[in-house]
Enzyme design. Structure first.
Site, PDB file in Angstrom:
ATOM      1  N   ARG A 243       0.845  -1.189   0.000  1.00  0.00           N
ATOM      2  CA  ARG A 243       0.000   0.000   0.000  1.00  0.00           C
ATOM      3  C   ARG A 243       0.883   1.242   0.000  1.00  0.00           C
ATOM      4  O   ARG A 243       1.862   1.329   0.743  1.00  0.00           O
ATOM      5  CB  ARG A 243      -0.925   0.019   1.221  1.00  0.00           C
ATOM      6  CG  ARG A 243      -2.065  -1.000   1.162  1.00  0.00           C
ATOM      7  CD  ARG A 243      -3.091  -0.616   0.096  1.00  0.00           C
ATOM      8  NE  ARG A 243      -4.178  -1.585  -0.033  1.00  0.00           N
ATOM      9  CZ  ARG A 243      -4.191  -2.593  -0.896  1.00  0.00           C
ATOM     10  NH1 ARG A 243      -3.154  -2.780  -1.704  1.00  0.00           N
ATOM     11  NH2 ARG A 243      -5.230  -3.404  -0.968  1.00  0.00           N
ATOM     12  N   GLU A 272      -3.487   7.530  -5.911  1.00  0.00           N
ATOM     13  CA  GLU A 272      -3.741   6.825  -7.167  1.00  0.00           C
ATOM     14  C   GLU A 272      -5.098   7.268  -7.715  1.00  0.00           C
ATOM     15  O   GLU A 272      -6.104   7.060  -7.050  1.00  0.00           O
ATOM     16  CB  GLU A 272      -3.715   5.312  -6.944  1.00  0.00           C
ATOM     17  CG  GLU A 272      -2.356   4.802  -6.465  1.00  0.00           C
ATOM     18  CD  GLU A 272      -2.330   3.301  -6.192  1.00  0.00           C
ATOM     19  OE1 GLU A 272      -3.326   2.620  -6.518  1.00  0.00           O
ATOM     20  OE2 GLU A 272      -1.333   2.812  -5.656  1.00  0.00           O
ATOM     21  N   HIS A 292      -0.104  -0.119 -10.132  1.00  0.00           N
ATOM     22  CA  HIS A 292      -0.901  -0.986  -9.242  1.00  0.00           C
ATOM     23  C   HIS A 292      -1.400  -2.209 -10.007  1.00  0.00           C
ATOM     24  O   HIS A 292      -2.592  -2.520 -10.035  1.00  0.00           O
ATOM     25  CB  HIS A 292      -2.078  -0.207  -8.649  1.00  0.00           C
ATOM     26  CG  HIS A 292      -2.562  -0.787  -7.350  1.00  0.00           C
ATOM     27  ND1 HIS A 292      -3.041  -0.010  -6.319  1.00  0.00           N
ATOM     28  CD2 HIS A 292      -2.652  -2.078  -6.914  1.00  0.00           C
ATOM     29  CE1 HIS A 292      -3.406  -0.788  -5.309  1.00  0.00           C
ATOM     30  NE2 HIS A 292      -3.174  -2.043  -5.645  1.00  0.00           N
TER      31      HIS A 292
END
Length: 338
Positions: A243, A272, A292
C-alpha cells in the site's frame, strides 16, 4: 422464495464492463432474487452515495470512502471490499454501526510475489536506467555504474503473511539471505522457509532490498519515513507492492534524490492516480513504477470477483461470510442465522 435484496457496486476505478457483468452474474448465482446496482467506477460523493444506496444491504467497492454519517444514514449489512485492502471501509465507523467489513484474501498471492521479485531484479540490473538509455539510441554500459550481483543479497520482508511467504519460497533458488519482521509470526514459522526473524531496526539496517508486505492501518501509515531511510544502506532499494500509504512520499523523494537509498521499485503510490509528489517520484531516474498491476492475471481477476460474490451471497442469505475483518460485532448482529 428469497426476498428481493439490493447490492450496489461503486468506487472501482478501472474495472471493465466484462468484470462488472461477471460480478452481477456470480452474485445472482449465489442469491437469485437480487437487484444489482452498478453506480459508478468512480468514488461517489457522500450525498450521492447516501441518496442512491438507501435500500442497499451490501455495498461492494475498492475505494469508496466511508464515514460514521454514511453508515448511520444507510441500512447496510456489509461493506465488501473486492480487494485485499479494506481501509476505505473505515472499519472503526463500520464496527460502531454494526456493519460487517469483509475483504478478498489470498486471491493473487502468486501474482504479487512474482511482481515483487521482478521489481527487485529490475532494480538490481538498473532497468530504470538501461531501458530509456537504449531507447534513446545508445548501446554501451556507461549509464549503469556499479552493479552488485543479486546472489548473497539480503532481502528484508516487512510482514510475513501469505505474499511474503510466497516471495521467500520463490527466492529459495537465488542464493539470497532473507530476514523478516512480523510480530504475529513466530521464529519457527519463518525458519521453516529459511527466513530469519529480526527486529525492525535490524531489518532496516541490513536489507539490500526492503520489501513491504503489511496492511495499511493507523499503526503502519508512513511507517517508512525519513528516519527509516537514514538507517538503510545507501546501496539499498525500497520495494512496495503493498500500500502506498505505508511510505511517506515526501521523505521517499528526499531519500531518492539525496542518496539515502539507491532506488525504488513501486507498484503502489500514496495517491492513485498520481498527484504532484507521486509524479515527481515517477519522473526520477532511479525508480521503477508500475500502475498498481501486481495483482493482475486473468485467473486472479476471476477469483477476486468470484470470492467477492460468494461473500455477498452468504450475507444476502443471512449466513456468516468468510473474511470478516471486524468479528467482534458478530454476536450483536441479529440477521445472521446462528
Amino acid at each position: 422464495m428469497n426476498i428481493k435484496k439490493k447490492v450496489a457496486l461503486c468506487g472501482v476505478p478501472g474495472m471493465n464492463k466484462k468484470d462488472i457483468e461477471k460480478m452481477e452474474k456470480y452474485i445472482k448465482e449465489e442469491y437469485e432474487n437480487v437487484e444489482f446496482l452498478f453506480l459508478s467506477e468512480d468514488v461517489l460523493k457522500k450525498e450521492e452515495l447516501i441518496k442512491r444506496c438507501k435500500d442497499v444491504e451490501v455495498l461492494i467497492s475498492w475505494d469508496q470512502e466511508m464515514d460514521n454519517e454514511i453508515y448511520e444514514k444507510l441500512n447496510l449489512r456489509a461493506y465488501c471490499a473486492a480487494s485485499t485492502g479494506f481501509n476505505a471501509a473505515n472499519i472503526e465507523a463500520a464496527t460502531r454501526n454494526k456493519v460487517l467489513v469483509t475483504n478478498v484474501a489470498d486471491y493473487c498471492v502468486d501474482e504479487v510475489a512474482t511482481h515483487t521479485i521482478m521489481l527487485m531484479l529490475g532494480c538490481n540490473k538498473k532497468l530504470y536506467s538501461m531501458i530509456p538509455y537504449v531507447k534513446d539510441g545508445n548501446w554501451d554500459l556507461s549509464v549503469l555504474g556499479k552493479i552488485n550481483k543479486f546472489e548473497n543479497s539480503t532481502i528484508g520482508l516487512l510482514g510475513f503473511g501469505s505474499i511474503p511467504k510466497a516471495v521467500a519460497r520463490k527466492l529459495s533458488g537465488f542464493g539470497v539471505n532473507i530476514l523478516s519482521y512480523d510480530p504475529f509470526v513466530g521464529e519457527e514459522d519463518m525458519k521453516s522457509l529459511n527466513v530469519i526473524k529480526v527486529d525492525l531496526d535490524t531489518l532496516f539496517k541490513e536489507s539490500d532490498y526492503l520489501s513491504l508486505h503489511t496492511p495499511l492501518l493507523d499503526s503502519t501509515k508512513n511507517i517508512i519515513n525519513k528516519e527509516v531511510f537514514k538507517k538503510m544502506k545507501p546501496t539499498s532499494f525500497l520495494i512496495n507492492t503493498a500500500r502506498g500509504g505505508l511510505v511517506n512520499h515526501e521523505d521517499l523523494y528526499e531519500a531518492l534524490t539525496n542518496n539515502y537509498i539507491q532506488g525504488a521499485g513501486l507498484d503502489v503510490l500514496e495517491n492513485e492516480p498520481p498527484k504532484e509528489i507521486d509524479k515527481m517520484i515517477i519522473a526520477l531516474p532511479n525508480t521503477i513504477v508500475t500502475a498498481h498491476s501486481a495483482y493482475l492475471s486473468e485467473e486472479a481477476s476471476d477469483s477476486q470477483i468470484r470470492i467477492t460474490a460468494e461473500i455477498a451471497g452468504k450475507i444476502l442469505n443471512s449466513s456468516l461470510p468468510n473474511n470478516v475483518r471486524n468479528p467482534q460485532i458478530l454476536d450483536d448482529i441479529d440477521w445472521i442465522n446462528k
